[in-house]
Design an enzyme around this catalytic site. Structure first.
Site, PDB file in Angstrom:
ATOM      1  N   TRP A 338      34.487  37.777  37.709  1.00  0.00           N
ATOM      2  CA  TRP A 338      33.106  38.322  37.685  1.00  0.00           C
ATOM      3  C   TRP A 338      33.057  39.306  38.764  1.00  0.00           C
ATOM      4  CZ3 TRP A 338      27.949  36.355  39.397  1.00  0.00           C
ATOM      5  CH2 TRP A 338      28.156  35.412  40.652  1.00  0.00           C
ATOM      6  N   ASP A 339      33.357  39.097  39.959  1.00  0.00           N
ATOM      7  CA  ASP A 339      33.321  39.999  41.215  1.00  0.00           C
ATOM      8  C   ASP A 339      33.323  41.621  40.777  1.00  0.00           C
ATOM      9  OD1 ASP A 339      34.568  37.618  41.771  1.00  0.00           O
ATOM     10  OD2 ASP A 339      35.174  38.337  43.996  1.00  0.00           O
ATOM     11  N   GLU A 477      29.785  27.094  42.698  1.00  0.00           N
ATOM     12  CA  GLU A 477      30.846  26.345  42.085  1.00  0.00           C
ATOM     13  C   GLU A 477      30.978  24.694  42.575  1.00  0.00           C
ATOM     14  OE1 GLU A 477      34.204  28.667  42.674  1.00  0.00           O
ATOM     15  OE2 GLU A 477      33.568  30.058  41.296  1.00  0.00           O
ATOM     16  N   LYS A 589      27.096  26.594  47.130  1.00  0.00           N
ATOM     17  CA  LYS A 589      28.280  27.237  47.587  1.00  0.00           C
ATOM     18  C   LYS A 589      27.792  28.531  47.946  1.00  0.00           C
ATOM     19  CE  LYS A 589      33.137  28.635  46.653  1.00  0.00           C
ATOM     20  NZ  LYS A 589      34.106  28.864  45.718  1.00  0.00           N
ATOM     21  N   GLN A 590      27.099  29.164  46.850  1.00  0.00           N
ATOM     22  CA  GLN A 590      26.685  30.685  46.868  1.00  0.00           C
ATOM     23  C   GLN A 590      25.435  30.932  46.105  1.00  0.00           C
ATOM     24  OE1 GLN A 590      30.541  31.040  44.968  1.00  0.00           O
ATOM     25  NE2 GLN A 590      29.767  32.926  44.231  1.00  0.00           N
TER      26      GLN A 590
HETATM   27  C1  BGC Z   1      33.653  32.231  44.379  1.00  0.00           C
HETATM   28  C2  BGC Z   1      33.867  33.024  43.073  1.00  0.00           C
HETATM   29  C3  BGC Z   1      34.538  34.271  43.243  1.00  0.00           C
HETATM   30  C4  BGC Z   1      36.019  34.229  43.809  1.00  0.00           C
HETATM   31  C5  BGC Z   1      36.928  35.169  43.780  1.00  0.00           C
HETATM   32  C6  BGC Z   1      35.396  32.140  44.599  1.00  0.00           C
HETATM   33  O1  BGC Z   1      35.621  31.553  46.013  1.00  0.00           O
HETATM   34  O2  BGC Z   1      33.044  31.066  44.312  1.00  0.00           O
HETATM   35  O3  BGC Z   1      32.374  33.366  42.745  1.00  0.00           O
HETATM   36  O4  BGC Z   1      34.501  34.992  41.826  1.00  0.00           O
HETATM   37  O5  BGC Z   1      35.922  33.384  44.924  1.00  0.00           O
HETATM   38  O6  BGC Z   1      36.285  36.102  44.897  1.00  0.00           O
END
Ligand code: BGC
Length: 761
Positions: A338-339, A477, A589-590
């Protein structure tokens, strides 16, 4: 050799002043050159230095040379067996011997060193001087590019000088096959053909090298397949210049295309290859630069971001997208997340619409993979892969090894479903901002319709009469298998509504297309009413008395742990606290609800948005590099300029820190770069788009004296210049549009029209 000189202006270059073997692999990521088809890490071509920075119990790579070709995936022989972007042979390797001894980079003999990205021309330049044990002083300067004007072409130059002493010199320019992940099919003097082991994809590289010495071309003494060697007696003051060019092609029988690319390069000569590449970069900068005066670090962060985002895209290829590390490293195996849609697409949509369109067409072409995934899991429509490679099939591994060597389950491939709404969101934004009706008619509408079908089947009615999306992972996550994640539910509802609009628009404006699509998708006349009803009934989740949206059902009841001790670490929070404790806590986490505010800024009134931001920022560990820029964007929009700037600076450090953390070796964090751009343009400059034009709501950090950039909106190009005291906008291309700043709305009519709107600081 003026082409080898770095630019004078520090704002237009990235420097590496000291050579540190320990951080070499991270430096190689950030000094990558790429054109969206070819990507080459910034590894030294000659005198590479040590491969290991540490050994015995703690193996750690130092130099990690890689050339990648977009879309060239194989299923390498490793666990788990998922597709991975495979490196091709290192076409830039050079070995220099002086009196039989290999010239190597080591601290003992190094007299000076620099590695510089020339942002403006899209070049990597290096310069180093060494005194050999025999007392000879040699200087080597290099330049490399992969062409922005003809993506199949690469050029390397290496200028060698003996500053003092004399020595017998041999210079060998040979492909290094040891780093390649492909099988050689056939190697000829100036052409190689390789094949991926499992997927059987072919790659060809045609190459030619020459050495100019004393004003003449020196013929190579010995040649082997893809190897050229020259030898001479070097005297103090003498020099020689190696020029090597490649033409690259992949696909069926690629030799002819590789040869044709090399012929094009040789037909115009290295100087014209360099000039047309630099001219293409100049055009890109003209469209996409963000200039900041008053804050050199912010300027550096934004040029670095625009440089790598420009490098990562290829508007001419609709069958590749941008991996989490683009073509700058092995991290995440080249997979697309999704980035791309949520963090990178806004940049391309606003600064390079043709690249945005190609990236969204990749999602269109991978609809079959998304349909297959939905069907496999028992849903309708199209459900995008959490991680995808070349075909759009789900490529998330089911299990990975943790740092202790234990196999742990990876649930994101099945449960992290918001990506399907993220793709629709990006489609809609592109359509609104670009006005590209042909795209919407031929591709965008189908994506919206198929993803709406997925959500309508996925959000199941509960006894309370509401639709629930149970058992998912949100952007945060840390919490797996949750119900009614606010981000997922609200973005799903939003995209269901957009699908209703897209379907109606298609029927109204393109009835024949609408009828053909309906027949192909077996779309019934009233299906969009089902989507509208599903959106209306989507469970909104709990909102606390103070207006906080519960991130998912039950979140408020979890243990509240202070995230501060974890905010500086990268990963491994599970290892410290244990998986169950993290899952049972409010630690994030984010950005999750904060990311929702970033995507849908008008969803909540400002005071409620601020309350949510404060609440969730206080619980976030920023364990993902995506997190800080998103916090910067949301804080900037809320007028929390100081907080925003802090997040912006921390985010900028992700790939520019003087002491990089280990993950930096795997490639630059593309999403972070896209997030920083959004924080600047959508955040500090307050850019948003309406039906009739553009709105600016600038709240520049106090040090930012001016901020200058261009916006592409519905065929127009507008130059915006912000200062602490006002806004100036110039229409550079296209028809009149309305510009809103503060309470004022002015028409920017006619080409070259300029408006200046004062603001009180
Ligand atoms: C993040 C995801 C991201 C992925 C790739 C993961 O650590 O939690 O949001 O899409 O890394 O960058």
């Amino acid at each position: 050799m003026e082409v080898l000189l770095p630019p004078d202006d520090p704002a237009w270059r990235l420097d590496e002043p000291v050579y540190q073997p320990r951080y070499e692999a991270a430096a190689e990521s950030r000094f990558s050159v790429s054109n969206g088809f070819l990507g080459v890490r910034g590894s030294r071509e000659a005198s590479r230095g040590p491969t290991w920075a540490a050994w015995l119990h703690n193996f750690s790579w130092s130099s990690w040379p890689r050339t990648f070709v977009a879309g060239l995936f194989d299923i390498p022989n490793f666990t788990p067996p998922v597709p991975a972007l495979v490196p091709v042979a290192d076409w830039m390797r050079v070995r220099i011997h002086l009196d039989g001894a290999l010239l190597r980079l080591d601290h003992g003999t190094l007299l000076g060193h620099s590695r510089t990205l020339d942002y403006r021309r899209g070049l990597l330049l290096t310069d180093w001087r060494q005194r050999t044990v025999a007392g000879v002083v040699a200087r080597v300067r290099t330049l490399r590019l992969v062409s922005q004007s003809d993506r199949a072409i690469g050029l390397q130059m290496l200028h060698f000088e003996l500053e003092s002493g004399a020595a017998a010199v041999t210079l060998e320019a040979a492909f290094d096959h040891s780093v390649s992940g492909l099988e050689a099919v056939r190697l000829d003097a100036d052409m190689g053909l390789w094949r991926t082991e499992q997927t059987g994809q072919e790659l060809a590289i045609a190459c030619a090298a020459d050495l100019a010495r004393g004003g003449h071309d020196a013929p190579p003494g010995a040649t082997a397949p893809l190897a050229w060697t020259w030898g001479w007696t070097g005297q103090a003051g003498g020099s020689a210049t190696l020029r090597r060019m490649i033409g690259v092609a992949r696909g069926a029988s690629p030799q002819a295309a590789a040869r044709a690319a090399l012929d094009r390069a040789y037909g115009i000569g290295w100087r014209a290859v360099l000039d047309s590449h630099a001219a293409a970069w100049a055009q890109r900068w003209q469209a996409a630069d963000v200039e900041i005066t008053g804050d050199p670090a912010a300027q550096q962060a934004l040029r670095f971001a625009v440089y790598h985002m420009t490098s990562a895209a290829n508007p001419d290829d609709e069958h590749v997208s941008i991996g989490a590390r683009a073509l700058t490293g092995d991290g995440y195996l080249g997979h697309v997340f999704w980035d791309t849609e949520s963090y990178l697409l806004p940049f391309y949509t606003v600064a390079w619409p043709a690249a945005a369109r190609a990236l969204l067409m990749y999602r269109y072409h991978s609809l079959d993979g998304a349909r297959a995934k939905a069907a496999k899991l028992g849903w309708r429509g199209a459900m995008y892969a959490w991680e995808s490679a070349d075909t759009g099939a789900e490529t998330t591994p089911d299990q990975v090894l943790d740092p202790l060597g234990r196999l742990v389950d990876v649930l994101t491939g099945k449960l992290e479903q918001h990506i399907t709404a993220d793709v629709s969101y990006a489609v809609w934004q592109y359509w609104q901002i670009s006005g590209d009706a042909a795209f919407q008619r031929d591709a965008g509408a189908e994506i919206l319709i198929e993803t709406a079908r997925f959500w309508a089947s996925r959000a199941l009615p509960g006894p309370d009469g509401l639709r629930h999306i149970r058992n998912v992972i949100g952007p945060d996550e840390f919490h797996e298998g949750v119900d009614d994640n606010a981000y997922t539910n609200r973005l799903a509802a939003w995209s269901l509504r957009r699908a209703v609009e897209a379907e109606a628009w298609l029927r109204q404006n393109w009835p024949d297309h609408a009828a053909a699509l309906a027949a192909r998708l077996q779309l019934s006349a009233d299906e969009s009413t089902v989507w509208a009803a599903a959106a209306d009934a989507m469970a909104p989740g709990v909102t606390s008395a103070s207006g906080i949206l519960e991130q998912f059902e039950g979140y408020f009841a979890l243990e509240d742990i202070d995230p501060t001790p974890f905010a500086a670490r990268q990963g491994g929070i599970d290892m410290v606290l244990g998986h169950a404790r993290v899952q049972g806590s409010q630690l994030l986490k984010q950005a999750d609800v904060v990311a929702l505010l970033g995507l849908l800024p008008d969803m909540l009134p400002p005071a409620a948005a601020k309350a949510n931001f404060d609440y969730y920022a206080a619980r976030c560990t920023h364990d993902s590099s995506l997190s800080r820029p998103m916090h910067a964007l949301v804080a900037a929009r809320l007028g929390e300029t100081e907080t925003a700037l802090r997040f912006f600076r921390e985010g900028a450090g992700t790939d520019l820190a003087a002491t990089p953390e280990p993950a930096a070796a795997g490639g630059v964090r593309m999403a972070t770069l896209g997030g920083l751009w959004q924080a600047a343009v959508f955040g500090f400059a307050g850019v948003s788009f309406n039906a009739d034009g553009i709105t600016l709501a600038p709240q520049l950090p106090p040090d930012w004296q001016t901020m200058t950039f261009r916006l592409h909106w519905q065929g127009r190009r507008v130059l915006v210049r912000l200062s602490q005291t006002g806004v100036q906008a110039t229409l550079e291309h296209g028809d009149a549009l309305t510009l809103r700043v503060g309470g004022a709305a002015v028409v920017l009519g006619g080409l070259g029209a300029v408006v200046a709107i004062p603001q009180t600081p």
